[in-house]
Design an enzyme around this catalytic site. Sequence first.
Site, PDB file in Angstrom:
ATOM      1  N   ASP A  95       0.828  -1.197   0.000  1.00 52.35           N
ATOM      2  CA  ASP A  95       0.000   0.000   0.000  1.00 52.35           C
ATOM      3  C   ASP A  95       0.873   1.263   0.000  1.00 52.35           C
ATOM      4  O   ASP A  95       1.871   1.327   0.749  1.00 52.35           O
ATOM      5  CB  ASP A  95      -0.858  -0.043   1.281  1.00 52.35           C
ATOM      6  CG  ASP A  95      -1.895   1.048   1.342  1.00 52.35           C
ATOM      7  OD1 ASP A  95      -2.780   1.078   0.476  1.00 52.35           O
ATOM      8  OD2 ASP A  95      -1.828   1.876   2.279  1.00 52.35           O
ATOM      9  N   GLU A 141       1.794  -0.235  -4.838  1.00 57.47           N
ATOM     10  CA  GLU A 141       0.897   0.894  -5.089  1.00 57.47           C
ATOM     11  C   GLU A 141       1.737   2.148  -4.892  1.00 57.47           C
ATOM     12  O   GLU A 141       2.109   2.488  -3.783  1.00 57.47           O
ATOM     13  CB  GLU A 141      -0.298   0.919  -4.132  1.00 57.47           C
ATOM     14  CG  GLU A 141      -1.273   2.000  -4.564  1.00 57.47           C
ATOM     15  CD  GLU A 141      -2.139   2.577  -3.456  1.00 57.47           C
ATOM     16  OE1 GLU A 141      -3.198   3.129  -3.781  1.00 57.47           O
ATOM     17  OE2 GLU A 141      -1.764   2.515  -2.277  1.00 57.47           O
TER      18      GLU A 141
HETATM   19  C1  NOJ Z   1      -4.434   3.150  -0.637  1.00 58.28           C
HETATM   20  C2  NOJ Z   1      -5.629   2.284  -0.440  1.00 58.28           C
HETATM   21  O1  NOJ Z   1      -5.975   1.693  -1.677  1.00 58.28           O
HETATM   22  C3  NOJ Z   1      -6.718   3.185   0.109  1.00 58.28           C
HETATM   23  O2  NOJ Z   1      -7.961   2.547   0.135  1.00 58.28           O
HETATM   24  C4  NOJ Z   1      -6.286   3.676   1.481  1.00 58.28           C
HETATM   25  O3  NOJ Z   1      -7.230   4.599   1.972  1.00 58.28           O
HETATM   26  C5  NOJ Z   1      -4.922   4.351   1.420  1.00 58.28           C
HETATM   27  N1  NOJ Z   1      -3.981   3.603   0.641  1.00 58.28           N
HETATM   28  C6  NOJ Z   1      -4.350   4.525   2.804  1.00 58.28           C
HETATM   29  O4  NOJ Z   1      -3.951   3.282   3.329  1.00 58.28           O
END
Ligand code: NOJ
Length: 497
Positions: free
Chosen positions: A195, A249
């Site tokens: 993430d 991500e």
């Molecule tokens: C990316 C995630 O996909 C999202 O849903 C989340 O709110 C943020 N990161 C923070 O963890």
Amino acid sequence: MEPVRWWQECVFYQIYLPAFCDGNGDGRGDFIGLAQKIDYLHELGIGGIWITPFYPSPLVDNGYDISDYCAVDPRFGELDDFRRVVAACHGRGIRVVIDLVLNHVSSQHPWFVDAWNNPASRYRDYFIFTDQPNNWQSFFSGSAWMPEPDTGQFYYHKFAPQQVDLNWQNPQVEQEIYRVMDFWLAAGVDGFRFDVINFLTTDGIGADNPQSAGEQEHLYDVNQPGLMAVLRRLMAYARARGELFLIGEIGSEDLAVLRRYQAADLLDVVFNFNLGSQKTFSAAAIFAALTAMNEQQPGLPTLFFSSHDMSRMISRFGENERDTDRARAVLALQLTARGVPFIYQGEEFGLTDYRPRCLADISDVQGRTHYQTALAAGMTADEALAIALTHTRDASRAPLPWGEKDALWKDYRELIALRNHIPVLRYGAYTRLALTDACIGFSRITADEQVWVAINFGAPVRNPWQAVAGEVLYGDNAPWLGKNQFVIKRRGYGKAQ
Ligand code: NOJ
């Protein structure tokens, strides 16, 4: 030729667990529900799933606020339910990738509970405290600094105040995370989706961010230079433990930023938001992204158009609310282009967005935080609601309506099968990638076979591949391609024919 990696064989499917399938009747998706759908995923042709966070959590941000890294939240099931899902997936040839949130933990995590308001805590340095906050803003709006009641200090949170950033300058944090990886690898997972991994605060708190056009430019709080060394160590640790799929991500739509993080010693792939989060439909913009990904990206791109954080593809790209014709054509592109496809749950049903209209409809923490920040800035309730509605991420998080298979399901199944059975669709390099009016045409080739694909998103154009002597795999090899029509042809050259 680059070595073949198992994940290049797979069409992935994102499981946003709270909304996927409810197995115990409490209205929330869970592992018992997921276990019931493994045959379904297999039938659809899915080769790997990415499961969003399921760890114990106050669920302020639907699990992206973890209070225990090494357990399953009872609302999603038990550790044994998770293990059973992994075993059943593996039995069906489906790999399992889990979400790891390393930037922050929940304010209810025992580390932070101990550290909060307590300078003597052994966990104090797991977090970032300061006497003097800078101007950094949270990505969910408002200041990224939260005051403590008694110490005169503030703690740092890039997202909600209940999501406290970890201090990646503290080597103990890194050691803790290695233990977390070991725990889940022992449970049989095949990879991690990291993430917001480019957000890790590896270089501490620096200068104020500049403001431009009333917005903060996140210059010093993300993509910190020290991240590269940390990321290399994390990925080396993972790679030493198996042939894993390591997905990043990277919070950016800029390919120049995304591609920095993809390398043999960094991430295997990054989410290509430059393609995936285009807000409106434009064949030219999609073509430009595909071309840039092909020419500038050091590895395979990812191919996705929806996720739990964004409006569904049909709603963004359709000319009307339920434009499944265009969605089908985009799907054909997603499953024939070069890259690793990720399908978001429910896209195969042709689902459109859930549209919140009032405050009570807004569940997402980002939407709610924007509402509170706007009110605190002196806006009226109506103005604050308007802002919250543009930022809330509820659109694609409604529970899946199982049993309502739409016409698109058949196309998903057939196009995934095509990708699974025709190697050139997984391995072929582009020999040609061209845009004519709104028609994207390309050819992909391996030593054994070649495919030709043309997908027309606009007014009728000549089928560029009509004269090619190949077997028509999908669509109609007519001289002209009408709007949202496509054709996929193939010719075998070698033993794979
Ligand atoms: C990316 C995630 O996909 C999202 O849903 C989340 O709110 C943020 N990161 C923070 O963890």
